[in-house]
Design a protein around this motif. Structure first.
Motif, PDB file in Angstrom:
ATOM      1  N   SER A   1      36.722  45.037  49.178  1.00 13.84           N
ATOM      2  CA  SER A   1      37.019  46.179  50.047  1.00 13.84           C
ATOM      3  C   SER A   1      38.491  46.213  50.431  1.00 13.84           C
ATOM      4  N   ALA A   2      39.068  45.041  50.702  1.00 17.02           N
ATOM      5  CA  ALA A   2      40.473  44.991  51.119  1.00 17.02           C
ATOM      6  C   ALA A   2      41.416  45.391  49.992  1.00 17.02           C
ATOM      7  N   MET A   3      41.068  45.055  48.750  1.00 13.01           N
ATOM      8  CA  MET A   3      41.963  45.373  47.634  1.00 13.01           C
ATOM      9  C   MET A   3      42.097  46.878  47.444  1.00 13.01           C
ATOM     10  N   MET A   4      41.032  47.627  47.660  1.00 13.16           N
ATOM     11  CA  MET A   4      41.136  49.081  47.548  1.00 13.16           C
ATOM     12  C   MET A   4      42.070  49.638  48.618  1.00 13.16           C
TER      13      MET A   4
ATOM     14  N   VAL B   1      48.088  43.521  39.226  1.00 15.74           N
ATOM     15  CA  VAL B   1      47.369  42.405  39.840  1.00 15.74           C
ATOM     16  C   VAL B   1      46.354  42.908  40.862  1.00 15.74           C
ATOM     17  N   PHE B   2      46.716  43.943  41.624  1.00 20.67           N
ATOM     18  CA  PHE B   2      45.767  44.487  42.602  1.00 20.67           C
ATOM     19  C   PHE B   2      44.515  45.040  41.912  1.00 20.67           C
TER      20      PHE B   2
ATOM     21  N   VAL C   1      38.813  44.465  40.087  1.00 15.50           N
ATOM     22  CA  VAL C   1      37.846  44.379  38.996  1.00 15.50           C
ATOM     23  C   VAL C   1      37.182  43.007  38.975  1.00 15.50           C
ATOM     24  N   LEU C   2      37.976  41.959  39.234  1.00 13.89           N
ATOM     25  CA  LEU C   2      37.422  40.609  39.231  1.00 13.89           C
ATOM     26  C   LEU C   2      36.362  40.442  40.318  1.00 13.89           C
ATOM     27  N   THR C   3      36.609  40.999  41.506  1.00 11.71           N
ATOM     28  CA  THR C   3      35.618  40.882  42.579  1.00 11.71           C
ATOM     29  C   THR C   3      34.302  41.569  42.199  1.00 11.71           C
ATOM     30  N   LEU C   4      34.396  42.718  41.551  1.00  9.91           N
ATOM     31  CA  LEU C   4      33.173  43.393  41.108  1.00  9.91           C
ATOM     32  C   LEU C   4      32.414  42.555  40.084  1.00  9.91           C
ATOM     33  N   LEU C   5      33.154  41.948  39.160  1.00  9.25           N
ATOM     34  CA  LEU C   5      32.509  41.117  38.147  1.00  9.25           C
ATOM     35  C   LEU C   5      31.889  39.863  38.760  1.00  9.25           C
ATOM     36  N   VAL C   6      32.579  39.265  39.708  1.00 12.56           N
ATOM     37  CA  VAL C   6      32.061  38.054  40.338  1.00 12.56           C
ATOM     38  C   VAL C   6      30.802  38.363  41.145  1.00 12.56           C
ATOM     39  N   LEU C   7      30.779  39.510  41.804  1.00 15.21           N
ATOM     40  CA  LEU C   7      29.593  39.869  42.580  1.00 15.21           C
ATOM     41  C   LEU C   7      28.365  40.017  41.693  1.00 15.21           C
ATOM     42  N   THR C   8      28.560  40.461  40.468  1.00 11.48           N
ATOM     43  CA  THR C   8      27.419  40.577  39.550  1.00 11.48           C
ATOM     44  C   THR C   8      26.936  39.228  39.051  1.00 11.48           C
ATOM     45  N   ALA C   9      27.747  38.194  39.220  1.00 11.74           N
ATOM     46  CA  ALA C   9      27.392  36.869  38.694  1.00 11.74           C
ATOM     47  C   ALA C   9      26.592  36.035  39.686  1.00 11.74           C
ATOM     48  N   PHE C  10      26.455  36.493  40.918  1.00 14.70           N
ATOM     49  CA  PHE C  10      25.694  35.709  41.900  1.00 14.70           C
ATOM     50  C   PHE C  10      24.207  35.771  41.567  1.00 14.70           C
TER      51      PHE C  10
ATOM     52  N   ALA D   1      45.780  35.359  46.580  1.00 15.17           N
ATOM     53  CA  ALA D   1      47.067  34.780  46.968  1.00 15.17           C
ATOM     54  C   ALA D   1      48.215  35.390  46.158  1.00 15.17           C
ATOM     55  N   LEU D   2      47.987  35.566  44.860  1.00 13.12           N
ATOM     56  CA  LEU D   2      49.019  36.190  44.024  1.00 13.12           C
ATOM     57  C   LEU D   2      49.268  37.635  44.450  1.00 13.12           C
ATOM     58  N   SER D   3      48.227  38.344  44.843  1.00 15.39           N
ATOM     59  CA  SER D   3      48.376  39.731  45.290  1.00 15.39           C
ATOM     60  C   SER D   3      49.218  39.813  46.551  1.00 15.39           C
ATOM     61  N   LEU D   4      48.987  38.907  47.492  1.00 11.48           N
ATOM     62  CA  LEU D   4      49.766  38.917  48.728  1.00 11.48           C
ATOM     63  C   LEU D   4      51.236  38.622  48.455  1.00 11.48           C
ATOM     64  N   LEU D   5      51.498  37.675  47.558  1.00 14.77           N
ATOM     65  CA  LEU D   5      52.889  37.367  47.213  1.00 14.77           C
ATOM     66  C   LEU D   5      53.562  38.566  46.560  1.00 14.77           C
ATOM     67  N   LEU D   6      52.878  39.206  45.619  1.00  9.27           N
ATOM     68  CA  LEU D   6      53.461  40.368  44.953  1.00  9.27           C
ATOM     69  C   LEU D   6      53.638  41.536  45.916  1.00  9.27           C
ATOM     70  N   PHE D   7      52.774  41.654  46.886  1.00  9.52           N
ATOM     71  CA  PHE D   7      52.931  42.740  47.861  1.00  9.52           C
ATOM     72  C   PHE D   7      54.228  42.584  48.653  1.00  9.52           C
ATOM     73  N   VAL D   8      54.540  41.355  49.044  1.00  8.75           N
ATOM     74  CA  VAL D   8      55.799  41.101  49.762  1.00  8.75           C
ATOM     75  C   VAL D   8      56.996  41.425  48.862  1.00  8.75           C
ATOM     76  N   LEU D   9      56.935  40.979  47.617  1.00 12.79           N
ATOM     77  CA  LEU D   9      58.031  41.271  46.680  1.00 12.79           C
ATOM     78  C   LEU D   9      58.135  42.759  46.403  1.00 12.79           C
ATOM     79  N   TYR D  10      56.998  43.421  46.335  1.00 13.46           N
ATOM     80  CA  TYR D  10      57.004  44.859  46.072  1.00 13.46           C
ATOM     81  C   TYR D  10      57.666  45.632  47.204  1.00 13.46           C
ATOM     82  N   VAL D  11      57.327  45.302  48.440  1.00 11.59           N
ATOM     83  CA  VAL D  11      57.951  45.991  49.579  1.00 11.59           C
ATOM     84  C   VAL D  11      59.455  45.739  49.585  1.00 11.59           C
ATOM     85  N   ASN D  12      59.871  44.513  49.302  1.00  7.75           N
ATOM     86  CA  ASN D  12      61.303  44.209  49.270  1.00  7.75           C
ATOM     87  C   ASN D  12      62.008  44.986  48.167  1.00  7.75           C
TER      88      ASN D  12
END
Length: 439
Positions: free
Chosen positions: A83-86, A127-128, A133-142, A167-178
């Motif tokens: 939900s947060a990634m969207m 990455v976002f 997409v990864l979260t959707l795939l992981v949810l189907t694997a439970f 973690a990679l998304s948060l780092l890229l978000f900071v770099l993106y804003v800069n």
């Protein structure tokens, strides 16, 4: 392989425009990232399945119970991440639209390409989307089974992979804003344009000035342009050289990169034999709706002139920005002051000329960099002083045969200032060379 000329000591990379075309698109990086994350997820799922099967064979039900409890906690985290990634994607998209709108309105619409080509922007979106997409795939694997003996998979590795992507998304978000904030500042935009322009100049083979058709003899055939009308973005140099070599001819590009071509007009002249078949020349000429940096030596100067003109317009009235643009114009012209221009000769492995490509000459580049800005500089002493200082610096660097256009612009600027400033003191002040404009 295409060599740079007889004085070259190393071979450059293949002169294919595909890489530059992909850089000018925004869909490729996110699409590739989502495809890659799907493959990685398949590997992580197989690894999780192997871990569960190994524990079931060993009869370690206690460890499986712990993994099942972990899976329940991880499922809530993965759902929250999805939900947060969207939300993050919407924020990034909104920031990009605002930045592009401000940059195109204040600088020039042609700087939008800088945002499209920004690696950080593409990486952030990629990455976002891949994380979502990864979260959707992981949810189907439970697995919904509660019995350790019947469970088939516990997404342990997949959950850890999701946290790494967050973690990679948060780092890229900071770099993106800069990076976005930097691109909204005119000094960084001008510097980026200059960097791209120097990259074009450095990637071009060493040309032979004034020899675009000399020594080739008369044209024996012509190749018309087929396809849609548009701006000539670039040509596939390596493929054209191979075609010319295999058919024993020399090809000469008629329009310059950046020219508007229409179907039916000659685009290639053939020297020394008949024209190669059309299928051999397919996909060698790229036409688009706007100019690009790739192979276009004058596009950077065009953007710098546009920025200076926009800054000197009555609606903006920002001569300091015009001075910053002139700084880069002078820098670019100084780097090309002793560089052969007018035509580029591409050679095959044996050193034989196979393709002649026209490029702007010295006079054309000087006119492109100064003519329009000079017409708007008479009401701004800051700009006229900086232009005079730049012309004086170029006169010191340019060889004698290239000083005429510089002297012409200097004299035309003096005459324009004389007409616009009736007071002798104002004329003297506006015509005093100053590298800072008014330092």
């Amino acid at each position: 392989m295409v060599t740079r000329g007889p004085a070259a000591r190393r071979r450059p990379r293949a002169l294919s425009p595909l890489r530059e075309h992909l850089r000018d698109t925004f869909w490729f990086a996110p699409t590739a990232a989502m495809a890659i994350v799907f493959v990685v997820w398949l590997g992580a799922q197989a690894l999780d399945t192997a871990v569960v099967e190994a524990l079931q064979e060993d009869g370690d039900h206690e460890t499986l119970d712990e993994l099942l409890r972990f899976a329940q906690d991880a499922k809530a985290v993965v759902s929250a991440v999805g939900s947060a990634m969207m939300t993050f994607i919407g924020v990034v998209f909104s920031i990009s639209l605002v930045a592009v709108q401000m940059a195109s309105g204040q600088f020039t619409p042609r700087v939008v390409r800088l945002f499209v080509r920004s690696r950080i922007t593409k990486a952030t979106f990629a990455v976002f989307l891949a994380t979502f997409v990864l979260t959707l795939l992981v949810l189907t694997a439970f697995d919904t089974a509660d019995d350790p003996r019947t469970v088939t998979s516990v997404p342990l590795v997949q959950s850890v992979l999701t946290l790494v992507m967050v973690a990679l998304s948060l780092l890229l978000f900071v770099l993106y804003v800069n990076t976005t904030l930097r691109l909204m500042r005119i000094s960084h935009v001008i510097a980026r344009i200059a960097t791209e322009s120097f990259r074009v100049a450095a990637s071009m083979p060493v040309p032979a000035g004034g020899e675009d058709a000399a020594g080739l003899g008369p044209a024996t055939a012509w190749v018309p342009h087929e396809g849609r009308a548009g701006v000539l973005r670039d040509v596939h140099i390596a493929r054209l050289v191979r075609v010319a070599r295999s058919h024993g001819v020399v090809l000469r590009l008629i329009p310059r990169i950046g020219d508007f071509v229409v179907p039916g007009t000659p685009v290639l002249a053939v020297h020394g034999g008949p024209a190669p078949p059309r299928r051999a020349l397919r996909y060698t000429v790229s036409v688009g709706v706007e100019r690009t940096y790739h192979q276009d030596l004058g596009f950077g100067l065009r953007q710098l002139s546009d920025i200076a003109l926009r800054a000197l317009s009555p609606a903006i009235n920002d001569p300091t920005t015009a001075v910053q643009a002139l700084d880069r114009v002078v820098q670019f012209l100084a780097a090309l002051s002793r560089h052969p221009l007018d035509a580029v000769r591409h050679r095959d492995r044996g050193g034989t000329v196979r393709l002649v490509q026209p490029v702007p000459g010295w006079t054309e580049l000087v006119d492109l960099g100064f003519t329009e800005v000079r017409g708007c500089a008479t009401g701004s002493p800051q700009v006229s002083r900086r232009m005079l200082a730049g012309l004086d610096d170029l006169l010191l660097l340019a060889p004698p045969e290239r000083r005429e256009p510089l002297l012409r612009h200097r004299e035309l600027l003096r005459q324009a200032v004389d007409r616009s400033a009736p007071a002798p003191a104002d004329r003297a002040f506006a015509l005093r060379p100053d590298r800072q404009g008014i330092g």
